[in-house]
Write an enzyme that holds these catalytic residues in place. Sequence first.
Site, short mmCIF file in Angstrom:
data_model
loop_
_atom_site.label_atom_id
_atom_site.label_comp_id
_atom_site.label_asym_id
_atom_site.label_seq_id
_atom_site.Cartn_x
_atom_site.Cartn_y
_atom_site.Cartn_z
N ILE A 167 37.45 53.68 44.64
CA ILE A 167 36.07 53.42 44.24
C ILE A 167 35.10 54.01 45.25
O ILE A 167 34.10 54.64 44.87
CB ILE A 167 35.84 51.90 44.07
CG1 ILE A 167 36.71 51.35 42.95
CG2 ILE A 167 34.36 51.61 43.78
CD1 ILE A 167 36.69 49.85 42.82
N ASP A 206 36.92 53.29 57.28
CA ASP A 206 38.11 52.71 56.65
C ASP A 206 39.23 52.74 57.68
O ASP A 206 39.11 53.39 58.72
CB ASP A 206 38.50 53.47 55.39
CG ASP A 206 39.19 52.57 54.37
OD1 ASP A 206 39.91 51.64 54.79
OD2 ASP A 206 39.01 52.79 53.17
N SER A 217 31.66 44.84 45.37
CA SER A 217 33.06 44.59 45.67
C SER A 217 33.39 43.10 45.59
O SER A 217 33.87 42.62 44.56
CB SER A 217 33.41 45.14 47.05
OG SER A 217 34.78 44.96 47.33
N ARG A 218 33.11 42.34 46.64
CA ARG A 218 33.36 40.91 46.67
C ARG A 218 32.22 40.22 47.42
O ARG A 218 31.76 40.70 48.45
CB ARG A 218 34.70 40.58 47.34
CG ARG A 218 35.92 40.93 46.51
CD ARG A 218 36.03 40.06 45.27
NE ARG A 218 37.22 40.33 44.49
CZ ARG A 218 37.28 41.19 43.48
NH1 ARG A 218 36.20 41.89 43.16
NH2 ARG A 218 38.40 41.35 42.80
N ASP A 267 26.13 42.79 42.80
CA ASP A 267 26.86 42.47 41.58
C ASP A 267 27.84 41.33 41.81
O ASP A 267 28.49 40.88 40.88
CB ASP A 267 27.61 43.71 41.08
CG ASP A 267 28.26 43.48 39.73
OD1 ASP A 267 27.57 43.00 38.81
OD2 ASP A 267 29.46 43.79 39.58
N GLU A 269 30.00 32.78 43.42
CA GLU A 269 29.75 33.19 42.04
C GLU A 269 30.60 32.44 41.01
O GLU A 269 30.22 32.35 39.84
CB GLU A 269 29.98 34.69 41.89
CG GLU A 269 31.43 35.13 42.04
CD GLU A 269 31.58 36.62 41.81
OE1 GLU A 269 32.34 36.99 40.90
OE2 GLU A 269 30.97 37.41 42.54
N HIS A 302 28.63 40.25 38.26
CA HIS A 302 29.98 40.81 38.42
C HIS A 302 30.38 41.59 37.16
O HIS A 302 31.40 41.29 36.52
CB HIS A 302 30.99 39.71 38.71
CG HIS A 302 32.21 40.22 39.43
ND1 HIS A 302 32.86 39.48 40.39
CD2 HIS A 302 32.89 41.39 39.35
CE1 HIS A 302 33.89 40.17 40.85
NE2 HIS A 302 33.92 41.35 40.23
#
Length: 336
Positions: A158, A177, A236-237, A261, A266, A298
Amino acid sequence: MQIIAYGVLADERNYLESAFNEAFEGAHTLRCLELFLDKDTVPIASGYESVLTSVNDTLDAEVLGALAAGGTRLIAQRSTGYNNIDLRAAGDCGLAVSRVSYYSPESVAEFAWALALTVNRRIVRAVIRAREFDFRLDGLMGRDFHSRTAGILGTGKIGTAFARIARGFGMRLLGHDIDKNPECLALGMRYVAPEQLFAESDLISLHVPLLPETHHIVNEDALARMKDDAILVNSSRGGLVDTDALIATLRAGRLDGVGLDVYEEEAAWFHLDKSLEVMTDDALARLMTFNNVVVTSHQAFFTQDAVGQIVAATVQNVRDHLDRRSGPNTLVPARG
């Protein structure tokens, strides 16, 4: 075999039912529920060998124990993320667990860009004004993304898709990363420490999984390092962002825009109609008051392409379970 799916969205249901009917020709019964799985709804799953779960279901030790006691043998998570599942407890209960390890990365990357563009160009405010026939441009000025810096935290599939789009805008690319992605390097990305990424980026997009080491990776210190006019996007989260620290930053008049998002708490709100209830989540309510914040529920994954791939992978996971084999999506193998 009896199969039950929790947290099924209205537009997802036809995909699930059609795929399972086609794959198994009625040999196995699928029941779809809009309800999320938790300690109160877990009794419904009694007698169902396979349980198909969503990211907003609760699969802690208590729920997993109840599922195992009721005859469940497979948990098939309909998402890539599985931070809502206690894998150790699942193994202890003799439950096999699978997930969807891959679906269209473009679905999430494109939506992350939609959020970035929406907050940058004040699109929500512009649409609300236009509906009231107020066509002034006051307060609607944005910036070109061209020639500015995109910081991408997490350069898997992604994050790489997001980077390709950023490169198309003509942006400078910074990334972070554990491992450097050759495709991102070929795009001209420079890998740096998170501290440098936060400090130098005009647009920051989060694409790492939620793990103990990434929980609140965007915290008070990270936010303090960001430019006052930076844009932050999280598709993502929710747990990647310290919500209280973000609210304090916004209250101080910093950050040009935020697109979310996902949200830490949530599960109690997203994918549900709460319009007739009192909003008791003070942090979520406070976020909604900032005119430079856009919150969606989400939905970044929610395209025909991605949902089709998720359903196909879930069907394969159930098929693997029936054939008593592990596959690339297996998180906890079946016993024996």
